[in-house]
Design an enzyme around this catalytic site. Structure first.
Site, PDB file in Angstrom:
ATOM      1  N   HIS A  34       0.864  -1.181   0.000  1.00 26.94           N
ATOM      2  CA  HIS A  34       0.000   0.000   0.000  1.00 26.94           C
ATOM      3  C   HIS A  34       0.901   1.232   0.000  1.00 26.94           C
ATOM      4  CE1 HIS A  34       1.038   0.058   4.229  1.00 26.94           C
ATOM      5  NE2 HIS A  34       0.506  -1.150   4.393  1.00 26.94           N
ATOM      6  N   HIS A  37       4.010   1.362   2.284  1.00 27.76           N
ATOM      7  CA  HIS A  37       5.205   0.689   1.775  1.00 27.76           C
ATOM      8  C   HIS A  37       5.887   1.566   0.708  1.00 27.76           C
ATOM      9  CE1 HIS A  37       2.724  -2.982   2.954  1.00 27.76           C
ATOM     10  NE2 HIS A  37       3.831  -3.151   3.654  1.00 27.76           N
ATOM     11  N   GLN A  61       7.514 -15.438  12.206  1.00 29.11           N
ATOM     12  CA  GLN A  61       7.068 -14.337  13.057  1.00 29.11           C
ATOM     13  C   GLN A  61       5.570 -14.373  13.343  1.00 29.11           C
ATOM     14  OE1 GLN A  61       8.343 -11.324  10.059  1.00 29.11           O
ATOM     15  NE2 GLN A  61       6.550 -10.201  10.770  1.00 29.11           N
ATOM     16  N   GLY A 149       9.219   1.188   9.018  1.00 25.07           N
ATOM     17  CA  GLY A 149       8.187   2.156   9.355  1.00 25.07           C
ATOM     18  C   GLY A 149       8.007   2.358  10.857  1.00 25.07           C
ATOM     19  N   LYS A 151       5.233   2.746  11.998  1.00 27.85           N
ATOM     20  CA  LYS A 151       4.002   1.972  12.246  1.00 27.85           C
ATOM     21  C   LYS A 151       4.306   0.793  13.176  1.00 27.85           C
ATOM     22  CE  LYS A 151      -0.029  -0.054  11.075  1.00 27.85           C
ATOM     23  NZ  LYS A 151       0.274  -1.447  11.133  1.00 27.85           N
ATOM     24  N   SER A 187      -2.465  -0.459   6.522  1.00 32.03           N
ATOM     25  CA  SER A 187      -1.954  -1.775   6.892  1.00 32.03           C
ATOM     26  C   SER A 187      -2.499  -2.792   5.908  1.00 32.03           C
ATOM     27  CB  SER A 187      -2.432  -2.128   8.304  1.00 32.03           C
ATOM     28  OG  SER A 187      -2.280  -3.523   8.521  1.00 32.03           O
TER      29      SER A 187
HETATM   30  P1  AMP Z   1       4.915  -5.202   6.490  1.00 31.94           P
HETATM   31  O1  AMP Z   1       4.724  -5.556   5.047  1.00 31.94           O
HETATM   32  O2  AMP Z   1       3.653  -4.995   7.236  1.00 31.94           O
HETATM   33  O3  AMP Z   1       5.883  -6.127   7.183  1.00 31.94           O
HETATM   34  O4  AMP Z   1       5.623  -3.783   6.499  1.00 31.94           O
HETATM   35  C1  AMP Z   1       6.829  -3.555   5.824  1.00 31.94           C
HETATM   36  C2  AMP Z   1       7.386  -2.228   6.258  1.00 31.94           C
HETATM   37  O5  AMP Z   1       6.452  -1.201   5.937  1.00 31.94           O
HETATM   38  C3  AMP Z   1       7.617  -2.161   7.776  1.00 31.94           C
HETATM   39  O6  AMP Z   1       8.836  -1.486   8.024  1.00 31.94           O
HETATM   40  C4  AMP Z   1       6.430  -1.363   8.255  1.00 31.94           C
HETATM   41  O7  AMP Z   1       6.677  -0.649   9.459  1.00 31.94           O
HETATM   42  C5  AMP Z   1       6.203  -0.421   7.093  1.00 31.94           C
HETATM   43  N1  AMP Z   1       4.824   0.066   7.092  1.00 31.94           N
HETATM   44  C6  AMP Z   1       3.704  -0.685   7.225  1.00 31.94           C
HETATM   45  N2  AMP Z   1       2.613   0.100   7.231  1.00 31.94           N
HETATM   46  C7  AMP Z   1       3.053   1.380   7.115  1.00 31.94           C
HETATM   47  C8  AMP Z   1       2.420   2.652   7.077  1.00 31.94           C
HETATM   48  N3  AMP Z   1       1.094   2.774   7.169  1.00 31.94           N
HETATM   49  N4  AMP Z   1       3.188   3.755   6.948  1.00 31.94           N
HETATM   50  C9  AMP Z   1       4.543   3.641   6.855  1.00 31.94           C
HETATM   51  N5  AMP Z   1       5.205   2.473   6.886  1.00 31.94           N
HETATM   52  C10 AMP Z   1       4.476   1.353   7.016  1.00 31.94           C
END
Ligand code: AMP
Length: 280
Positions: A34, A37, A61, A149, A151, A187
């Site tokens: 999204h 990312h 995880q 992030g 987040k 998310s």
């Molecule tokens: P994930 O695919 O959920 O493991 O996230 C991959 C990376 O994207 C991680 O470093 C997250 O912290 C970051 N991330 C996820 N959602 C957001 C968001 N809404 N804003 C900024 N970074 C994000």
């Protein structure tokens, strides 16, 4: 954009980049991409000559198999988004590629209390899995800079600690949270929300923002009780709402005790678990 599934092919490509002395930024993800990312990709592109994104839904995880199975997977859309963002490389490894020696390889870092609080309390083993996969991916990619992030605030803090303890030659950079227009933190899990839960979910960020205001006049304990009640009244099931120190992640008993307080929360909306935070 190049897409590599095997680490040998990736290594060959990386050797060419390094021989040109190019700086490499790395954005590890679990896909279902999204705007959040993409903001990491853009930040990496601004700082580096090459940007590598990985998509790997890391089995180690997930503390619940059903969460792993239900995790959204949208590879076609992800590739289109990364091409649109002009990402240089997508690394799409298999489980065997990331864990050639099996899933139970451990990384030797002492996280102290960092993984015992907040998410760590409710998702046993989660951060051991995160540390393991990021260590392995850093090994394969060897970037100059790693983008993660805010987040996942606790995840960032833990990976920063791992990098420090293992003295890895990589700079870690925190990117701000990207939100929907109504404030809900973007998310991959948001797509699983029912229409009613999607309507209720923006209260999470609203509560975090109001908690920041309230904390100027009330104790962290009072703010915490107020916030939990707000979330429950909106029909959500908060797992925790904590005001913690931004470095140690330990709960604070007075705002003045910490240079950088953070309010962190995890909330169930139906059968979807959402996390969010606000730095004070
Ligand atoms: P994930 O695919 O959920 O493991 O996230 C991959 C990376 O994207 C991680 O470093 C997250 O912290 C970051 N991330 C996820 N959602 C957001 C968001 N809404 N804003 C900024 N970074 C994000």
């Amino acid at each position: 954009m190049y897409v590599f599934k095997g680490s040998n092919d990736l290594q060959q490509y990386l050797r060419r980049l390094r021989s040109k002395d190019a700086s490499i930024g790395f954005v590890p993800t679990m896909g279902a991409l999204h705007e959040g990312h993409l903001s990491l990709i853009r930040q990496s592109q601004a700082d580096n000559q090459f940007t590598i994104c990985s998509i790997f839904v890391n089995p180690t995880q997930f503390n619940e198999t059903s969460d792993l199975e239900k995790y959204p997977r949208t590879p076609g859309n992800d590739i289109a988004m990364l091409c649109g963002a002009r990402c240089d490389v997508l690394f799409l490894p298999t489980v065997a590629e990331v864990y050639p020696a099996g899933l139970d390889t451990e990384v030797d870092v002492d996280l102290g209390q960092l993984d015992r609080v907040l998410e760590g309390k409710f998702r046993p083993g989660h951060f051991a899995g995160v540390v393991q996969v990021v260590r392995r991916l850093l090994n394969l990619v060897q970037p100059d800079r790693l983008y993660m992030g805010q987040k996942d605030y606790q995840q960032f803090t833990i990976i920063r600690e791992m990098i420090r303890q293992l003295k890895l030659p990589v700079e870690i950079i925190m990117a701000p949270i990207v939100r929907e227009p109504d404030g809900l933190a973007m998310s991959s899990r948001n797509t699983r929300l029912s229409p009613a839960d999607r309507l209720a979910a923006p209260i999470i960020y609203k509560t975090l923002r109001e908690a920041r205001q309230l904390s100027k006049t009330k104790t962290p304990a009072a703010v915490r009780s107020w916030a939990l009640e707000q979330l429950q009244t909106a029909g959500l099931r908060p797992e925790y709402f904590e005001l913690v120190d931004g470095e140690t992640l330990q709960p604070i008993s007075a705002l003045g005790d910490s240079d950088s307080a953070v309010a962190c929360t995890a909330v169930w909306a139906g059968n979807v678990r959402l996390i969010d935070n606000v730095v004070f």
